[in-house]
Design a protein around this motif. Structure first.
Motif, PDB file in Angstrom:
ATOM      1  N   ALA A  19      15.579  10.280  -9.151  1.00 40.14           N
ATOM      2  CA  ALA A  19      16.317  10.915  -8.053  1.00 40.14           C
ATOM      3  C   ALA A  19      17.823  10.769  -8.274  1.00 40.14           C
ATOM      4  N   ALA A  20      18.251   9.591  -8.730  1.00 36.35           N
ATOM      5  CA  ALA A  20      19.672   9.371  -8.974  1.00 36.35           C
ATOM      6  C   ALA A  20      20.156  10.192 -10.164  1.00 36.35           C
ATOM      7  N   GLN A  21      19.396  10.171 -11.259  1.00 31.59           N
ATOM      8  CA  GLN A  21      19.806  10.881 -12.473  1.00 31.59           C
ATOM      9  C   GLN A  21      19.918  12.378 -12.233  1.00 31.59           C
ATOM     10  N   GLU A  22      18.979  12.919 -11.480  1.00 32.54           N
ATOM     11  CA  GLU A  22      18.960  14.364 -11.235  1.00 32.54           C
ATOM     12  C   GLU A  22      19.713  14.762  -9.971  1.00 32.54           C
ATOM     13  N   ARG A  23      20.275  13.763  -9.268  1.00 33.62           N
ATOM     14  CA  ARG A  23      21.010  13.998  -8.014  1.00 33.62           C
ATOM     15  C   ARG A  23      20.178  14.827  -7.040  1.00 33.62           C
ATOM     16  N   LEU A  24      18.930  14.423  -6.885  1.00 32.25           N
ATOM     17  CA  LEU A  24      18.010  15.144  -6.009  1.00 32.25           C
ATOM     18  C   LEU A  24      18.391  14.924  -4.543  1.00 32.25           C
ATOM     19  N   PRO A  25      18.435  15.974  -3.758  1.00 32.83           N
ATOM     20  CA  PRO A  25      18.814  15.852  -2.350  1.00 32.83           C
ATOM     21  C   PRO A  25      17.627  15.404  -1.493  1.00 32.83           C
ATOM     22  N   VAL A  26      17.178  14.184  -1.706  1.00 33.06           N
ATOM     23  CA  VAL A  26      16.036  13.661  -0.958  1.00 33.06           C
ATOM     24  C   VAL A  26      16.446  12.383  -0.231  1.00 33.06           C
ATOM     25  N   THR A  27      16.069  12.302   1.020  1.00 35.05           N
ATOM     26  CA  THR A  27      16.269  11.083   1.799  1.00 35.05           C
ATOM     27  C   THR A  27      14.908  10.442   1.993  1.00 35.05           C
ATOM     28  N   VAL A  28      14.792   9.202   1.562  1.00 33.91           N
ATOM     29  CA  VAL A  28      13.549   8.451   1.678  1.00 33.91           C
ATOM     30  C   VAL A  28      13.681   7.488   2.852  1.00 33.91           C
ATOM     31  N   VAL A  29      12.745   7.568   3.786  1.00 31.41           N
ATOM     32  CA  VAL A  29      12.666   6.598   4.883  1.00 31.41           C
ATOM     33  C   VAL A  29      11.535   5.647   4.518  1.00 31.41           C
ATOM     34  N   LEU A  30      11.886   4.406   4.269  1.00 35.42           N
ATOM     35  CA  LEU A  30      10.936   3.385   3.860  1.00 35.42           C
ATOM     36  C   LEU A  30      10.651   2.478   5.057  1.00 35.42           C
ATOM     37  N   VAL A  31       9.422   2.481   5.539  1.00 31.63           N
ATOM     38  CA  VAL A  31       9.033   1.612   6.652  1.00 31.63           C
ATOM     39  C   VAL A  31       8.607   0.280   6.055  1.00 31.63           C
ATOM     40  N   ASP A  32       9.384  -0.747   6.341  1.00 30.59           N
ATOM     41  CA  ASP A  32       9.160  -2.080   5.773  1.00 30.59           C
ATOM     42  C   ASP A  32       8.483  -2.968   6.809  1.00 30.59           C
ATOM     43  N   ASP A  33       7.169  -3.168   6.642  1.00 30.97           N
ATOM     44  CA  ASP A  33       6.448  -4.096   7.523  1.00 30.97           C
ATOM     45  C   ASP A  33       5.939  -5.307   6.749  1.00 30.97           C
ATOM     46  N   GLY A  34       6.480  -5.512   5.558  1.00 28.22           N
ATOM     47  CA  GLY A  34       6.160  -6.707   4.790  1.00 28.22           C
ATOM     48  C   GLY A  34       4.812  -6.672   4.092  1.00 28.22           C
ATOM     49  N   GLY A  35       4.256  -5.483   3.862  1.00 28.15           N
ATOM     50  CA  GLY A  35       2.983  -5.442   3.154  1.00 28.15           C
ATOM     51  C   GLY A  35       2.229  -4.153   3.350  1.00 28.15           C
ATOM     52  N   TYR A  36       0.924  -4.256   3.204  1.00 28.38           N
ATOM     53  CA  TYR A  36       0.038  -3.106   3.357  1.00 28.38           C
ATOM     54  C   TYR A  36      -0.429  -3.051   4.813  1.00 28.38           C
ATOM     55  N   GLY A  37       0.353  -2.374   5.634  1.00 25.92           N
ATOM     56  CA  GLY A  37       0.103  -2.343   7.074  1.00 25.92           C
ATOM     57  C   GLY A  37      -1.230  -1.745   7.460  1.00 25.92           C
ATOM     58  N   MET A  38      -1.666  -0.708   6.765  1.00 22.51           N
ATOM     59  CA  MET A  38      -2.947  -0.082   7.112  1.00 22.51           C
ATOM     60  C   MET A  38      -4.111  -1.012   6.779  1.00 22.51           C
ATOM     61  N   LEU A  39      -4.020  -1.700   5.662  1.00 26.01           N
ATOM     62  CA  LEU A  39      -5.082  -2.662   5.322  1.00 26.01           C
ATOM     63  C   LEU A  39      -5.077  -3.826   6.309  1.00 26.01           C
ATOM     64  N   ARG A  40      -3.872  -4.292   6.657  1.00 27.40           N
ATOM     65  CA  ARG A  40      -3.743  -5.370   7.642  1.00 27.40           C
ATOM     66  C   ARG A  40      -4.392  -4.954   8.956  1.00 27.40           C
ATOM     67  N   TYR A  41      -4.142  -3.702   9.353  1.00 36.06           N
ATOM     68  CA  TYR A  41      -4.736  -3.202  10.587  1.00 36.06           C
ATOM     69  C   TYR A  41      -6.256  -3.198  10.502  1.00 36.06           C
ATOM     70  N   ASP A  42      -6.805  -2.737   9.381  1.00 37.14           N
ATOM     71  CA  ASP A  42      -8.259  -2.710   9.225  1.00 37.14           C
ATOM     72  C   ASP A  42      -8.858  -4.092   9.428  1.00 37.14           C
ATOM     73  N   PHE A  43      -8.239  -5.110   8.823  1.00 35.84           N
ATOM     74  CA  PHE A  43      -8.744  -6.474   8.974  1.00 35.84           C
ATOM     75  C   PHE A  43      -8.668  -6.939  10.427  1.00 35.84           C
TER      76      PHE A  43
END
Length: 116
Positions: A19-43
């Motif tokens: 993304a940086a090399q190609e200067r891609l116009p993308v905004t990434v929203v990263l939800v940080d919950d400290g792990g695999y939230g969906m798996l945590r929910y399943d458990f």
């Protein structure tokens, strides 16, 4: 625009280099919950102790910046304006949102089994 979880993002975080090399116009929203939230929910939904769901997270902002990508941490209240700024930048950006959400019922193929 891309919306990703922290666990999934770590599988292919090197894509920030592209993304940086190609200067891609993308905004990434990263939800940080400290792990695999969906798996945590399943458990927890099955009243089981979560195993293998928690991750030691890197400093995602520093990681993105090391590739030359604009990055910052945001709160839910700051998300809208931060997304607009990222999209207006014309290049790649990363917004790290520290939050834990309850996933919608339809996103995990195992949830139908836990209903009984």
């Amino acid at each position: 625009m891309a919306l990703v979880g922290d666990g999934g993002f770590l599988y292919a975080c090197g894509e920030l280099a592209t993304a940086a090399q190609e200067r891609l116009p993308v905004t990434v929203v990263l939800v940080d919950d400290g792990g695999y939230g969906m798996l945590r929910y399943d458990f927890t939904h099955r009243d089981e102790e979560p195993l293998g769901c928690d991750l030691g997270s890197p400093d995602f902002v520093a990681l993105a910046r090391s590739f030359g990508v604009l990055a910052r941490r945001v709160t839910v209240g700051e998300l809208g304006p931060a997304m607009a700024d990222g999209l207006a930048s014309g290049g790649p950006s990363l917004l790290v949102l520290e939050a834990a959400f309850t996933p919608p019922l339809t996103t995990s193929p195992r949830w139908y089994r836990a209903q009984g």
